[in-house]
Write an enzyme that holds these catalytic residues in place. Sequence first.
Site, PDB file in Angstrom:
ATOM      1  N   CYS A   1       0.861  -1.189   0.000  1.00  0.00           N
ATOM      2  CA  CYS A   1       0.000   0.000   0.000  1.00  0.00           C
ATOM      3  C   CYS A   1       0.895   1.237   0.000  1.00  0.00           C
ATOM      4  CB  CYS A   1      -0.868   0.020   1.255  1.00  0.00           C
ATOM      5  SG  CYS A   1      -1.857  -1.450   1.451  1.00  0.00           S
TER       6      CYS A   1
ATOM      7  N   ARG B   1       1.295   1.719  -5.875  1.00  0.00           N
ATOM      8  CA  ARG B   1       1.463   0.714  -4.813  1.00  0.00           C
ATOM      9  C   ARG B   1       0.141   0.095  -4.387  1.00  0.00           C
ATOM     10  NH1 ARG B   1       6.313   0.868  -1.965  1.00  0.00           N
ATOM     11  NH2 ARG B   1       5.298  -0.054  -0.178  1.00  0.00           N
TER      12      ARG B   1
ATOM     13  N   TRP C   1      -3.833  -1.636  -1.217  1.00  0.00           N
ATOM     14  CA  TRP C   1      -3.821  -2.864  -2.012  1.00  0.00           C
ATOM     15  C   TRP C   1      -4.344  -3.925  -1.067  1.00  0.00           C
ATOM     16  CZ3 TRP C   1      -3.476  -4.011  -6.968  1.00  0.00           C
ATOM     17  CH2 TRP C   1      -3.361  -5.349  -7.344  1.00  0.00           C
TER      18      TRP C   1
ATOM     19  N   ASN D   1       0.498  -0.628   6.092  1.00  0.00           N
ATOM     20  CA  ASN D   1       0.924  -1.428   4.942  1.00  0.00           C
ATOM     21  C   ASN D   1       1.485  -2.717   5.518  1.00  0.00           C
ATOM     22  OD1 ASN D   1       1.846  -2.390   2.494  1.00  0.00           O
ATOM     23  ND2 ASN D   1       3.785  -1.285   2.616  1.00  0.00           N
TER      24      ASN D   1
ATOM     25  N   GLU E   1       7.632 -12.281 -24.795  1.00  0.00           N
ATOM     26  CA  GLU E   1       6.818 -11.087 -24.526  1.00  0.00           C
ATOM     27  C   GLU E   1       7.664  -9.870 -24.186  1.00  0.00           C
ATOM     28  OE1 GLU E   1       4.094 -11.514 -21.282  1.00  0.00           O
ATOM     29  OE2 GLU E   1       5.459 -12.713 -20.106  1.00  0.00           O
TER      30      GLU E   1
ATOM     31  N   HIS F   1      12.473 -36.467 -30.356  1.00  0.00           N
ATOM     32  CA  HIS F   1      11.249 -36.744 -31.141  1.00  0.00           C
ATOM     33  C   HIS F   1      10.966 -35.628 -32.138  1.00  0.00           C
ATOM     34  CE1 HIS F   1      10.498 -40.170 -28.589  1.00  0.00           C
ATOM     35  NE2 HIS F   1      10.644 -39.405 -27.522  1.00  0.00           N
TER      36      HIS F   1
ATOM     37  N   LYS G   1      -2.123  -5.875 -19.437  1.00  0.00           N
ATOM     38  CA  LYS G   1      -1.877  -6.507 -18.133  1.00  0.00           C
ATOM     39  C   LYS G   1      -3.023  -7.438 -17.767  1.00  0.00           C
ATOM     40  CE  LYS G   1       0.293  -7.461 -14.429  1.00  0.00           C
ATOM     41  NZ  LYS G   1       1.429  -8.415 -14.574  1.00  0.00           N
TER      42      LYS G   1
HETATM   43  C1  AGP Z   1       2.476 -13.212 -18.174  1.00  0.00           C
HETATM   44  O1  AGP Z   1       3.793 -12.660 -18.257  1.00  0.00           O
HETATM   45  C2  AGP Z   1       1.529 -12.568 -19.131  1.00  0.00           C
HETATM   46  N1  AGP Z   1       1.394 -11.195 -18.840  1.00  0.00           N
HETATM   47  C3  AGP Z   1       0.216 -13.333 -19.274  1.00  0.00           C
HETATM   48  O2  AGP Z   1       0.532 -14.595 -19.794  1.00  0.00           O
HETATM   49  C4  AGP Z   1      -0.618 -13.558 -17.991  1.00  0.00           C
HETATM   50  O3  AGP Z   1       0.041 -14.476 -17.154  1.00  0.00           O
HETATM   51  C5  AGP Z   1      -1.971 -14.153 -18.401  1.00  0.00           C
HETATM   52  O4  AGP Z   1      -2.612 -13.221 -19.245  1.00  0.00           O
HETATM   53  C6  AGP Z   1      -2.869 -14.479 -17.214  1.00  0.00           C
HETATM   54  O5  AGP Z   1      -3.167 -13.281 -16.525  1.00  0.00           O
HETATM   55  P1  AGP Z   1      -3.812 -13.396 -15.055  1.00  0.00           P
HETATM   56  O6  AGP Z   1      -2.803 -14.107 -14.212  1.00  0.00           O
HETATM   57  O7  AGP Z   1      -4.050 -11.989 -14.630  1.00  0.00           O
HETATM   58  O8  AGP Z   1      -5.085 -14.201 -15.179  1.00  0.00           O
END
Ligand code: AGP
Length: 621
Positions: free
Chosen positions: A2, A27, A75, A101, A497, A513, A616
């Site tokens: 927090c 935070r 948080w 916090n 990524e 394989h 995100k």
């Molecule tokens: C992870 O580095 C990615 N940003 C992505 O794969 C993420 O893990 C996935 O979208 C799941 O998100 P969540 O954990 O918020 O459900």
Amino acid sequence: MCGIVGYVGSQSALEVVLAGLRRLEYRGYDSAGVAVLADGGIAAAKKSGKLVNLEKALVDRPLPAGATGIGHTRWATHGGPTDANAHPHLDNAGRVAVVHNGIIENFAELRAELAARGHALTSETDTEVVAHLLAEEFSGRADLAAAMRLVCRRLKGAFTLVAVHADAPDVVVGARRNSPLVVGVGEGEAFLASDVAAFIAHTRSAVELGQDQVVEVRRDGAAGGVGVAVTDFDGRPADVRHFRVDWDAAAAEKGGHASFMHKEIAEQPRAVADTLLGRIGADGELILDELRIPAAELREVDKVVVVACGTAFHAGLIAKYAIEHWTRIPCEVELASEFRYRDPILDARSLVVAVSQSGETMDTLMALRHAREQGSRVLAICNTNGSTIPRESDAVLYTHAGPEVAVASTKAFLTQLVACYLVALYLGQARGTKWGDEVLGVVRDLADIAGAVERVLADMEPVRALARSLAGAGTVLFLGRHVGYPVALEGALKLKELAYMHAEGFAAGELKHGPIALVEEGLPVVVVVPSPRGRSVLHDKIVSNIQEIRARGARTIVIAEEGDEAVVPCADHVVWVPVTPTLLQPLVTTVPLQVFACELAVARGNEVDQPRNLAKSVTVE
Ligand code: AGP
């Protein structure tokens, strides 16, 4: 995690605190609140949601002017993100306000004691107990710092506390244990904050508090200055470190790190430790009361199905090994986006575990809805209190990684693993497939992990140099066996990524394989090697795999346990990790792969916090 701000001086406390909270909102942004000392009392306002909600509320109902105040952005850990659970928390008489916090592990017993003494607690939080305890301790001595010391000695867990009392309008008091608190010292004013970002607009002169210390900042009206007094929890004067902040405000939000990605990788020891807090009893038994699935129902479970996406899915793949080994229940791990379309076999005895950092991933949410329609119980493992996935689940185990701002998941992943291990142990404990002493043994191993991760992080410069040397590579392969296989998948995902580079993870046994056809001169291949102790058969096989690819020209980068000399002859680079129990090894072997991907991305000039094309939280199917 927090955001906390305290202020005493000659400016408007409300303005200073709100400006500080804006700097700390990364935070935590579940709720926000402020308290100002004015007219002999405390005026407070708090609202769920982002800081802007509080600011709007303050326009409608302004607080009286005051030059002493505290504030908080939350948080959530204990109790959802509601107005009632927002900080500051006050005692029943409204004479004490406190922000916090961290996690107070023994809050339940303290709540019971306070209720028995007639206190009316009005929130679900652990923090509120501190307001009532401070009110009790202040009443006998009119010394807020002394009251804080007495209260801190009763608290277990991790905490940063900042408090004010209406009878001490020139004073703000703070305390810390295993959670950050810094003091900013200005001209006739002082600041207490979770990090320097909150006050470097006013001063760059700071004092860092040590473990188990209490600080009192007091305006001296006559001299026009502010005094700063620091003691330990027993009242003995303490030595403190003065320093000058040379970060700019943006860097300060990242704790001086170059990015939130760098910061969150560095926060992993704390995140792992915080996720264990309050969940291990005095005798080492697991306390997962918040799970709210009766042991009798857990004993009826005949199948566990983990549903998740991306990095969370990789956590589920690792969890499978622990769940099946410790509970002897079959465990399936499913990509949430595929799950409900394959018409899975589910019933009332299936326990579906939905793993999600954000708690808003639509694929995972739709998977758990499908599971519930089939009559299965759903347990969420989530990092975001009050988000949709835990709200729609029968039970939840929150990770305590704090906000994960960078899109690529790092600290959330490690805490998902910790939470999955705890669930597997709890299932084993409930079903009797793991005796108490066995659970205790694993719990003790988990308690050592934060230190092990710290050690790995302390020696990452060779990994960064290696990453920079590979900035021009076309692809990197990742190999692993057993729990190292999902680690290889996660390492490949991180590189994709962050560095926008093709990368692929394989089960090392699969090389022959097909994938071994990819191996050519100079191809970088990262190999996650299981411990030579215990399951040496796996170790010997993966050493053979390394020799096979080396013989075909691969550049072998080996992640291996300290002392595993067998890998040295066939490794171009060795990254040593501390000796760790087999099932827990991903907690240490993942970290070099995160650092590798991050550094390679930086070397390629990429924006590591917000990689291209990614979000995100993926709230669409
Ligand atoms: C992870 O580095 C990615 N940003 C992505 O794969 C993420 O893990 C996935 O979208 C799941 O998100 P969540 O954990 O918020 O459900």
